[in-house]
Design a protein around this motif. Structure first.
Motif, mmCIF file in Angstrom:
data_model
loop_
_atom_site.group_PDB
_atom_site.id
_atom_site.type_symbol
_atom_site.label_atom_id
_atom_site.label_comp_id
_atom_site.label_asym_id
_atom_site.label_seq_id
_atom_site.Cartn_x
_atom_site.Cartn_y
_atom_site.Cartn_z
ATOM 1 N N ARG A 195 -21.241 4.004 -22.207
ATOM 2 C CA ARG A 195 -22.204 5.097 -22.199
ATOM 3 C C ARG A 195 -21.706 6.258 -21.334
ATOM 4 N NH1 ARG A 195 -25.008 8.354 -24.907
ATOM 5 N NH2 ARG A 195 -26.936 9.117 -23.952
ATOM 6 N N LEU A 196 -21.087 5.945 -20.195
ATOM 7 C CA LEU A 196 -20.535 6.990 -19.335
ATOM 8 C C LEU A 196 -19.461 7.777 -20.080
ATOM 9 C CD1 LEU A 196 -20.281 8.376 -16.587
ATOM 10 C CD2 LEU A 196 -18.689 6.566 -15.905
ATOM 11 N N GLU A 197 -18.605 7.081 -20.819
ATOM 12 C CA GLU A 197 -17.554 7.745 -21.581
ATOM 13 C C GLU A 197 -18.156 8.624 -22.677
ATOM 14 O OE1 GLU A 197 -15.297 4.388 -22.845
ATOM 15 O OE2 GLU A 197 -13.944 4.459 -21.135
ATOM 16 N N LEU B 116 -19.704 -1.277 -8.975
ATOM 17 C CA LEU B 116 -18.333 -1.143 -8.516
ATOM 18 C C LEU B 116 -18.097 -1.813 -7.168
ATOM 19 C CD1 LEU B 116 -17.411 2.515 -9.511
ATOM 20 C CD2 LEU B 116 -16.073 0.481 -10.074
ATOM 21 N N GLN B 117 -19.159 -1.923 -6.380
ATOM 22 C CA GLN B 117 -18.985 -2.533 -5.055
ATOM 23 C C GLN B 117 -18.641 -4.020 -5.165
ATOM 24 O OE1 GLN B 117 -18.930 0.026 -2.885
ATOM 25 N NE2 GLN B 117 -19.484 1.055 -4.819
ATOM 26 N N GLU C 163 -12.413 -0.619 -16.102
ATOM 27 C CA GLU C 163 -11.372 -0.979 -17.057
ATOM 28 C C GLU C 163 -11.924 -1.756 -18.234
ATOM 29 O OE1 GLU C 163 -8.212 -2.975 -15.056
ATOM 30 O OE2 GLU C 163 -8.216 -1.588 -13.358
ATOM 31 N N ASP C 164 -13.192 -2.149 -18.155
ATOM 32 C CA ASP C 164 -13.808 -2.948 -19.214
ATOM 33 C C ASP C 164 -14.389 -2.013 -20.273
ATOM 34 O OD1 ASP C 164 -15.076 -4.714 -20.836
ATOM 35 O OD2 ASP C 164 -16.371 -5.589 -19.300
ATOM 36 N N LYS C 165 -13.652 -1.790 -21.346
ATOM 37 C CA LYS C 165 -14.077 -0.869 -22.398
ATOM 38 C C LYS C 165 -15.298 -1.386 -23.158
ATOM 39 C CE LYS C 165 -10.737 2.178 -21.970
ATOM 40 N NZ LYS C 165 -10.982 3.596 -21.650
#
Length: 494
Positions: A132-134, A115-116, A123-125
């Motif tokens: 994996r986080l979702e 993210l940095q 936003e990249d599905k």
């Protein structure tokens, strides 16, 4: 604060050690401690420690495996840049950290690190880490939902030191993930005036109507086996069990068998299910699920379908849609079910699929006004999303139940040829599911001497784009042209 040249060289050597293979080992104090993880992760990012140089160790894990690495927690320089993390990442991370996946801490740090440099990565599905986080977040939310739904408290005898009038309720639950503490507030609010304990293999919660305290892990035998109120609850559950709404697959998906042993009503489920299946089989053998005598006119069918509640679709907030067309039409066109616009207007095929059908019928030289147009299922099946009603395909049982009505229409109209559009319409005519690609383009003899032709549903074409839509439109036109030709042959036959 300014750093001396010696301090800067020391920090540089520390970062160089990281790059050369030194590991930072982070021993998590609790498996669900998001704040601890966030504090350590922020410091590591500010010290420019890449994800592959950090070992995140579960509580009770063997941190000694990394004893050769640098175990000192890094101290960020005073002028370190702030760590960036958007709200979506933080919300998902708070939940995902409750998952039982051992690699969850590393996954979260890897995404935070990325993210940095790529602030919009969340936003990249299609990104594997984001997906994996979702998945972790979804699994944890589902586990919490199961806990809310399937925890069953049982009254226990007063413990030593408790007054006889002080009722104490205990529940046993086996979560898949580390959700116990995260859901303490839910049960505290819901059962605020009740003294209760929730026991799990991971830990326990105890509420005395004023104070919440945590306890050690428990075993199934620590929970009570039952209480006198359970018989009353089982009687109530059996009385409200609705066999007409029974879908075993959906029930097991929402209430897996692993939870049954904790629920007093679960002992009744196998017999209730078996009873519902026996009742359904008897009704089918007796003839079409206890329908009355077959209507003799189309207006009689129209009146009857508006009162029909033989399947769950008829219980929705919708209106039955009758077929329309001449009662002696040579061609009967059957679709799946009414859509939103058909339900509102009370007429079949007036929405986008119907408009597309009109175009192709005209192209094939078929006059829709001369055909009888109807659907295999008479009510609109949908799911409400805000103000919108989204189409849902009817199930096999629902199609089979509604066969009574479409067969009644066919018996009155007596068409020479029936065009079934889509798999649901084909099942409504045949009583079994067939592959459209295998049966399209050739007649199927029906028991009354008419012919069944099967093609795709116009709504299928609407869902396609580009070359795929062009190809399916070509096949649809070919099917309609074959129907037109066959109708002409049947008209000339003696």
């Amino acid at each position: 604060m300014a750093f001396s040249s010696g301090e800067r060289m020391k920090e540089a050597r520390s970062l160089q050690n990281v790059r050369l293979g030194t590991y930072y080992v982070v021993q998590m104090p609790e498996p669900d401690d998001f704040e601890f993880w966030r504090e350590r992760a922020r410091a590591l990012v500010q010290c420019d420690v890449p994800p592959d140089r950090i070992a995140w160790v579960e509580p009770g894990g063997n941190g000694d495996l990394f004893s050769h690495g640098e175990r000192r927690a890094p101290v960020p320089p005073a002028d370190a840049r702030p760590v960036r993390a958007n709200r979506r990442f933080v919300n998902l991370a708070r939940n995902a950290i409750l998952h039982s996946e051992p690699e969850r801490f590393a996954l979260l740090y890897r995404l935070l690190w990325r993210l940095q440099g790529t602030p919009r990565i969340m936003e990249d599905k299609a990104d594997p880490d984001v997906r994996r986080l979702e998945e972790l977040d979804k699994a944890v939310r589902r586990d919490s939902h199961k806990m809310h739904a399937f925890v069953r408290f049982r009254l226990v005898e007063p413990q030593e030191g408790e007054e006889p009038g002080e009722e104490h309720y205990v529940a046993w639950f086996e979560p898949d993930h580390h959700i116990l503490r995260a859901n303490a507030g839910f049960f505290m609010r819901r059962f605020a005036n009740m003294r209760w304990s929730i026991l799990t293999p991971q830990g326990s919660l105890h509420w005395d109507t004023e104070t919440m305290r945590e306890g050690p892990p428990a075993q199934r035998g620590d929970a009570p086996g039952g209480d006198p109120m359970e018989e009353l609850w089982r009687s109530y559950y059996a009385s409200i069990f609705n066999p007409a709404r029974l879908k075993i697959g959906a029930m097991l998906k929402e209430m897996p068998r692993k939870y049954w042993k904790n629920m007093p009503e679960a002992a009744l489920i196998p017999e209730l299910v078996a009873g519902a299946q026996r009742r359904e089989s008897a009704m089918v053998e007796a003839g079409s699920l206890e329908f009355e005598e077959r209507p003799e006119t189309l207006p009689a069918i129209d009146k009857a379908i508006h009162a029909c509640r033989k399947c769950p679709i008829g219980l929705l907030d919708n209106t039955a849609v009758m077929g329309e067309g001449p009662d002696n039409a040579a061609l009967m066109i059957v679709g799946e079910q009414p859509g939103d616009q058909e339900d509102l207007s009370g007429r079949p095929f007036v929405g986008p699929a119907g408009q597309l059908l009109d175009v192709h019928l005209e192209r094939a030289g078929i006059d829709r006004r001369a055909a009888y147009v109807t659907n295999a299922v008479k009510h609109f099946k949908y799911v409400q999303r805000g103000k919108r009603r989204l189409h849902q395909s009817p199930g096999a049982k629902e199609i089979d139940t509604c066969r009574w009505w479409v067969e009644s229409e066919r018996a009155i109209v007596q068409p020479k040829l029936v065009l079934a559009m889509g798999a649901s319409a084909a099942r409504g005519m045949l009583g079994k599911t067939v592959s459209i690609s295998r049966v399209r383009g050739a007649p199927i003899a029906l028991d009354d001497g008419s012919e069944l032709w099967v093609t795709a549903h116009p709504s299928y074409l609407l869902r396609l784009e580009g070359p795929a839509r062009e190809e399916q439109a070509r096949l649809f036109d070919a099917d309609l042209a074959a129907v037109k030709e066959r109708l002409a042959e049947l008209a000339e036959a003696p």
